[in-house]
Design an enzyme around this catalytic site. Structure first.
Site, mmCIF file in Angstrom:
data_model
loop_
_atom_site.group_PDB
_atom_site.id
_atom_site.type_symbol
_atom_site.label_atom_id
_atom_site.label_comp_id
_atom_site.label_asym_id
_atom_site.label_seq_id
_atom_site.Cartn_x
_atom_site.Cartn_y
_atom_site.Cartn_z
ATOM 1 N N GLY A 244 0.538 -3.045 1.296
ATOM 2 C CA GLY A 244 0.034 -1.781 0.786
ATOM 3 C C GLY A 244 -0.636 -0.867 1.782
ATOM 4 N N CYS A 349 24.859 17.696 -3.343
ATOM 5 C CA CYS A 349 24.877 18.787 -4.326
ATOM 6 C C CYS A 349 23.756 18.650 -5.345
ATOM 7 C CB CYS A 349 26.227 18.807 -5.005
ATOM 8 S SG CYS A 349 27.506 19.010 -3.779
ATOM 9 N N TYR A 378 11.554 1.663 4.036
ATOM 10 C CA TYR A 378 12.059 2.278 2.799
ATOM 11 C C TYR A 378 12.976 3.462 3.114
ATOM 12 C CZ TYR A 378 8.207 -0.564 1.127
ATOM 13 O OH TYR A 378 7.359 -1.615 0.898
HETATM 14 N N1 LLP Z 1 4.375 -7.044 -1.750
HETATM 15 C C1 LLP Z 1 4.897 -6.651 -2.923
HETATM 16 C C2 LLP Z 1 4.869 -7.573 -4.050
HETATM 17 C C3 LLP Z 1 5.437 -5.365 -3.056
HETATM 18 O O1 LLP Z 1 5.934 -4.978 -4.228
HETATM 19 C C4 LLP Z 1 5.453 -4.484 -1.944
HETATM 20 C C5 LLP Z 1 6.003 -3.139 -2.049
HETATM 21 C C6 LLP Z 1 4.917 -4.959 -0.727
HETATM 22 C C7 LLP Z 1 4.378 -6.235 -0.667
HETATM 23 C C8 LLP Z 1 4.904 -4.124 0.520
HETATM 24 O O2 LLP Z 1 4.125 -2.990 0.384
HETATM 25 P P1 LLP Z 1 3.820 -2.079 1.666
HETATM 26 O O3 LLP Z 1 3.010 -2.873 2.618
HETATM 27 O O4 LLP Z 1 5.115 -1.694 2.280
HETATM 28 O O5 LLP Z 1 3.083 -0.932 1.118
HETATM 29 N N2 LLP Z 1 9.785 2.734 -1.806
HETATM 30 C C9 LLP Z 1 8.403 3.131 -1.706
HETATM 31 C C10 LLP Z 1 7.481 1.947 -1.520
HETATM 32 C C11 LLP Z 1 7.600 0.922 -2.613
HETATM 33 C C12 LLP Z 1 6.743 -0.313 -2.379
HETATM 34 C C13 LLP Z 1 7.085 -1.383 -3.341
HETATM 35 N N3 LLP Z 1 6.391 -2.624 -3.135
HETATM 36 C C14 LLP Z 1 8.242 4.151 -0.597
HETATM 37 O O6 LLP Z 1 9.234 4.531 0.031
HETATM 38 O O7 LLP Z 1 7.138 4.649 -0.355
#
Ligand code: LLP
Length: 424
Positions: A244, A349, A378
């Protein structure tokens, strides 16, 4: 910090000019820097090093959904990282990259029976269960398989956070995790079940979090639950703190320093002697990748609006369309001249296929090579072939070496995936 920089007026990924890659591979294309991936992995483990006495050495399980290319996972596995996975496909990618099963976490709100059976038989680090129903299903599957999986309960602490409503996961109304009281009841119910080995609690409250306050509150909830369960004689040897942490997409974006994050972790869960897992995705990968694109044309409307049409589109980089996300756009060989506002769009489009409005950019001309920065997380993983645009390829750079690590399909390959029903 990353390894994309101008050298002699030309943008490089480490020692390789991006023009070299664009000429050989075509555009659009993702380009990643292995040195940046390694640097980010090291920065996170270095931040925790001063707290080893209270926190041990956390397992850093990279969130595969952020950047799932097997070569990227292999670079990170080489740094000792594990993998946080949410599907059989991601588990298979992690294994193909050489991540040992005992460093693979299996998360997700909807795991199929087949996926739970696979995770059990592989002996993964842990399966993060997200509901009582899933716990019952897993117990039945594990009982039948005669293998006891390590299991954590993902808690919904009713604390949501993140850069956009669509990427907040810890709020009371979000679909993820088990509410605190129910999670305690579930832990008590299955804590002594011989079919499962309950090893702890997990949480992940959102993504692109730049202020530690909600994370501190969520870790505090896990700490209090750990104490409650231990007081009842139930072992809670591990906590999975999720991912996160946000990154800077623009130079002046606020971010939480990693040293503060580690200190906050020590403050909240440091006295518990737990084995920690962290699940960063964006933090490791976002600034380790760019999306290369070529300018198709620059048009000027009667009202003076300049429209920059790129050969990359929302199918290649969805974040601006889906989350109004900001990605900086830089020229691979910047021209001198006054920066003027441009709308930056792709050829798909839909009006949503707009990367930026009124973005001040130095002069750009048809044929120029440009790069969206911060696209390593992502980006490629959310790409599609919408508008029948072949899936965007991926290139990995390491020093002066580079390789195509995901090929762009040819049109024949795209069509060959679609057998025509023999009755048509
Ligand atoms: N752990 C779990 C259970 C998760 O669902 C996620 C991300 C992470 C770890 C990793 O989170 P991070 O460290 O990358 O914040 N597509 C979106 C982000 C969706 C994140 C979903 N879960 C974007 O492009 O901003």
């Amino acid at each position: 910090m990353h390894h994309f920089a101008l050298d002699g007026g030309a943008l490089h990924a480490e020692d390789v000019p991006l023009t070299t890659i664009a000429e050989a591979v075509g555009t659009p294309a993702y380009v990643y820097s292995a040195a940046t991936l390694r640097r980010h992995a090291r920065a996170l483990s270095d931040a925790f090093a001063p707290h080893a006495a209270t926190l041990g050495r956390p397992v850093i399980a990279f969130a595969v959904k952020a950047a799932s290319n097997v070569s990227i996972l292999k670079v990170l596995a080489g740094c000792g990282l594990g993998a946080d996975t949410v599907s059989e496909g991601e588990i298979r990618r992690a294994l193909a990259a050489g991540v040992p099963p005992e460093r693979i976490v299996f998360s997700g709100v909807g795991k199929s029976d087949a996926e739970l059976a696979l995770a059990t038989s592989l002996g993964l680090r842990q399966i993060n269960v997200e509901s009582a129903v899933e716990m019952e299903r897993l117990a039945a599957i594990a009982g039948g398989a005669g293998r006891v999986p390590d299991v954590a309960i993902r808690v919904n602490p009713k604390i949501g956070a993140g850069g956009h409503a669509k990427i907040t996961t810890g709020g009371a109304g979000d679909k993820f995790g088990v509410p605190v009281e129910e999670a305690l009841t579930l832990y008590r119910r299955f804590g002594r079940d011989p079919r499962l080995n309950l090893v702890g609690l997990a949480c992940h409250i959102g993504s692109q979090i730049t202020d530690l306050t909600p994370l501190r509150a969520a870790f505090g909830v896990l700490a209090a639950m750990t104490r409650t369960l231990r007081a009842e004689g139930l072992p809670v040897p591990r906590l999975d703190l999720g991912g996160g942490l946000g990154v800077a997409y623009a130079g002046d974006d606020p971010t939480a320093p990693l040293a503060d994050y580690a200190a906050m972790t020590a403050d909240t869960v440091g006295g518990l002697s737990v084995d920690l897992t962290l699940e960063p995705g964006r933090l490791i990968a976002a600034n380790a990748g760019v999306l290369l694109s070529r300018v198709i044309q620059v048009t000027q409307r009667g009202d003076g609006r300049r429209i920059l049409v790129l050969d990359a589109a929302m199918n290649d980089l969805l974040r601006p369309a889906l989350y109004d996300a900001f990605h900086d756009l830089v020229a691979a060989a910047p021209r001198d001249g006054e920066a003027l506002p441009h709308d930056v769009v792709g050829p798909v489009c839909e009006t949503g296929d707009t990367f930026a409005r009124d973005r001040r950019l130095p002069p750009v001309e048809a044929g120029d090579l440009v790069a969206f920065t911060g696209a390593g997380a992502y980006g490629a993983t959310m790409a599609s072939e919408y508008n029948s645009r072949p899936l965007v390829p991926e290139v990995l750079v390491d020093g002066d070496r580079w390789a195509v690590v995901r090929k762009r399909p040819t049109y024949d390959e795209m069509l060959a995936r679609e057998p025509i029903a023999d009755w048509l």
